[in-house]
Design an enzyme around this catalytic site. Sequence first.
Site, short mmCIF file in Angstrom:
data_model
loop_
_atom_site.label_atom_id
_atom_site.label_comp_id
_atom_site.label_asym_id
_atom_site.label_seq_id
_atom_site.Cartn_x
_atom_site.Cartn_y
_atom_site.Cartn_z
N ALA A 182 32.05 70.73 55.52
CA ALA A 182 33.07 71.73 55.88
C ALA A 182 34.48 71.19 55.65
O ALA A 182 34.71 69.98 55.70
CB ALA A 182 32.89 72.16 57.33
N PHE A 184 38.91 71.27 56.47
CA PHE A 184 39.73 71.15 57.68
C PHE A 184 40.31 72.47 58.15
O PHE A 184 40.71 72.61 59.30
CB PHE A 184 40.89 70.17 57.42
CG PHE A 184 41.99 70.75 56.57
CD1 PHE A 184 43.01 71.52 57.12
CD2 PHE A 184 42.02 70.52 55.20
CE1 PHE A 184 44.02 72.07 56.33
CE2 PHE A 184 43.01 71.05 54.40
CZ PHE A 184 44.01 71.83 54.98
N LYS A 208 28.31 67.89 58.35
CA LYS A 208 29.44 66.96 58.26
C LYS A 208 30.73 67.76 58.32
O LYS A 208 31.17 68.33 57.33
CB LYS A 208 29.41 66.14 56.96
CG LYS A 208 30.39 64.96 57.01
CD LYS A 208 30.79 64.45 55.65
CE LYS A 208 31.97 65.20 55.09
NZ LYS A 208 33.23 65.02 55.87
N GLU A 211 36.59 65.25 58.60
CA GLU A 211 36.97 64.10 59.44
C GLU A 211 38.32 64.31 60.12
O GLU A 211 38.66 63.61 61.08
CB GLU A 211 36.99 62.82 58.62
CG GLU A 211 38.06 62.74 57.54
CD GLU A 211 37.72 63.49 56.25
OE1 GLU A 211 38.52 63.47 55.31
OE2 GLU A 211 36.62 64.12 56.20
N ARG A 212 39.09 65.30 59.66
CA ARG A 212 40.40 65.55 60.27
C ARG A 212 40.30 66.41 61.52
O ARG A 212 41.19 66.36 62.37
CB ARG A 212 41.31 66.27 59.26
CG ARG A 212 41.57 65.49 57.98
CD ARG A 212 42.38 66.34 57.02
NE ARG A 212 42.62 65.67 55.75
CZ ARG A 212 43.30 66.19 54.76
NH1 ARG A 212 43.81 67.42 54.89
NH2 ARG A 212 43.49 65.54 53.64
N SER A 261 37.91 72.03 48.33
CA SER A 261 38.70 72.02 47.10
C SER A 261 37.83 72.10 45.86
O SER A 261 36.63 71.79 45.90
CB SER A 261 39.55 70.74 47.03
OG SER A 261 38.70 69.61 46.80
N CYS A 316 41.68 79.71 51.95
CA CYS A 316 41.33 80.00 50.56
C CYS A 316 41.50 81.47 50.23
O CYS A 316 41.50 81.85 49.06
CB CYS A 316 39.91 79.55 50.27
SG CYS A 316 38.64 80.45 51.17
N GLU A 416 46.85 75.82 43.20
CA GLU A 416 46.69 76.39 44.53
C GLU A 416 47.59 75.60 45.48
O GLU A 416 47.36 74.41 45.71
CB GLU A 416 45.25 76.32 45.00
CG GLU A 416 45.04 76.96 46.36
CD GLU A 416 43.60 76.88 46.85
OE1 GLU A 416 43.23 77.72 47.70
OE2 GLU A 416 42.87 75.98 46.41
#
Length: 534
Positions: A182, A184, A208, A211-212, A261, A316, A416
């Site tokens: 996933a 952030f 998962k 991590e942010r 991304s 997005c 983007e």
Amino acid sequence: MAAVLAAAAVRARILQVSSKVNSSWHPASSFSSSSVPTVKLFIGGKFIESKSDKWIDIHNPATNELIGRVPQATKAEMDAAVSSCKRAFPAWADTSILSRQQVLLRYQQLIKENLKEIAKLITLEQGKTLADAEGDVFRGLQVVEHACSVTSLMLGETMPSITKDMDLYSYRLPLGVCAGIAPFNFPAMIPLWMFPMAMVCGNTFLMKPSERVPGATMLLAKLLQDSGAPDGTLNVIHGQHEAVNFICDHPDIKAISFVGSNQAGEYIFERGSRHGKRVQANMGAKNHGVVMPDANKENTLNQLVGAAFGAAGQRCMALSTAILVGEAKKWLPELVERAKNLRVNAGDQPGADLGPLISPQAKERVCNLIDSGTKEGASILLDGRNIKVKGYENGNFVGPTIISNVKPNMTCYKEEIFGPVLVVLETDTLDEAIKIVNDNPYGNGTAIFTTNGATARKYSHLVDVGQVGVNVPIPVPLPMFSFTGSRSSFRGDTNFYGKQGIQFYTQLKTITSQWKEEDATLSSPAVVMPTMGR
């Protein structure tokens, strides 16, 4: 003094949130002046402290204060998580579909009851406003609620009496261990796109989170456990590149869901597919809003501002590009004035319309792309690069920015931006606008603003984009449909949630069955190929 007060406010928020949840797993469970809280792994139904010697700092985007550390899980820990999924799979797959449905029904109720607490964690780690964070959770909750209709979604097909005494039927079976990676920007919604759909189909899941922003996923894991999901059916690991490669390569993982991304998505799709896995990857976007001169001006301007700058542009489906057609070009000054009125502040502050970007690096990238516009001949009508937020001077803030006179060959159009930046192009006709949209490689979402039904129909049919809004700026479909981004915005054959989500997380088994009416053995062996239906 303001910085000290801001730091104190962060500590108070951490303690306030953590006091309402189980301190054995919460990422902010043990804050002190000499240490910061560490995020745990969730393996085999237990929140465990990682033995890793590699840790990633978590910062509050509004202050850049260190608020926690997340481990890069060791190889042994990741193996243990997959093994836990694998051990739990046979019993979970054999659990009746009605029992799995009951777990999800309890889960959606617990999410509702804890929605505001999940939102506080999102705002703390990701920066978005509390109202936007609650919307993040709510849109994920809708997918959970849709997953509760699994008894209808999992129906197979039958064809009785294809020939005398012979029937043909199919049904859907789970794949095994599935995994999700996933981003952030939606710490609750995106994970909830993934593991509830997979698990209600009978799969077990390795998650998962980014991590942010791990906190929301950890709380969601705890709530799922409280809903009665057996130990090992959901496991959560943390990490970066090594964790991604592990998921792509592990032979026991059968399918991967990814949102993020383009660079990462293309890599995961190629590497995972090479190892025989199903992969669905929602990736980048450049979403266009085409404004016709007959549109409702008041509504359209409000929609453009909200869709371009909400969530600080970090989604997005942000409407990051406006194409003003014909006389609609004259609306640009009013668009700028409305954007000026948006309030930029820390996400937990009253009245905030947009919060900070996720990191200093994200802010720098957005500012560099704005710079590129001026260097390549565009005009900055509203510049948010130097905004200062009182009391949060160290935050990653960029204010609403509008760039006009943009051409399709400019960097600020091709990239983007993923920030609160609206680039504006102008055309004379709808056909020219359609060509611009179709020449762009992305196909996530688009919108047209008009009061003419024929215009809306023409645009909807000719534009090569997966999700189209008519006077709807962010046309994300409700969960009974699927998220149908296309072209460079998606890799894979089957989209997220809805019927396609069920298809992605299941495999078909087809059975041809013969029961002789006379219930007797054949008088002689049949040695020729059966000719069904003749």
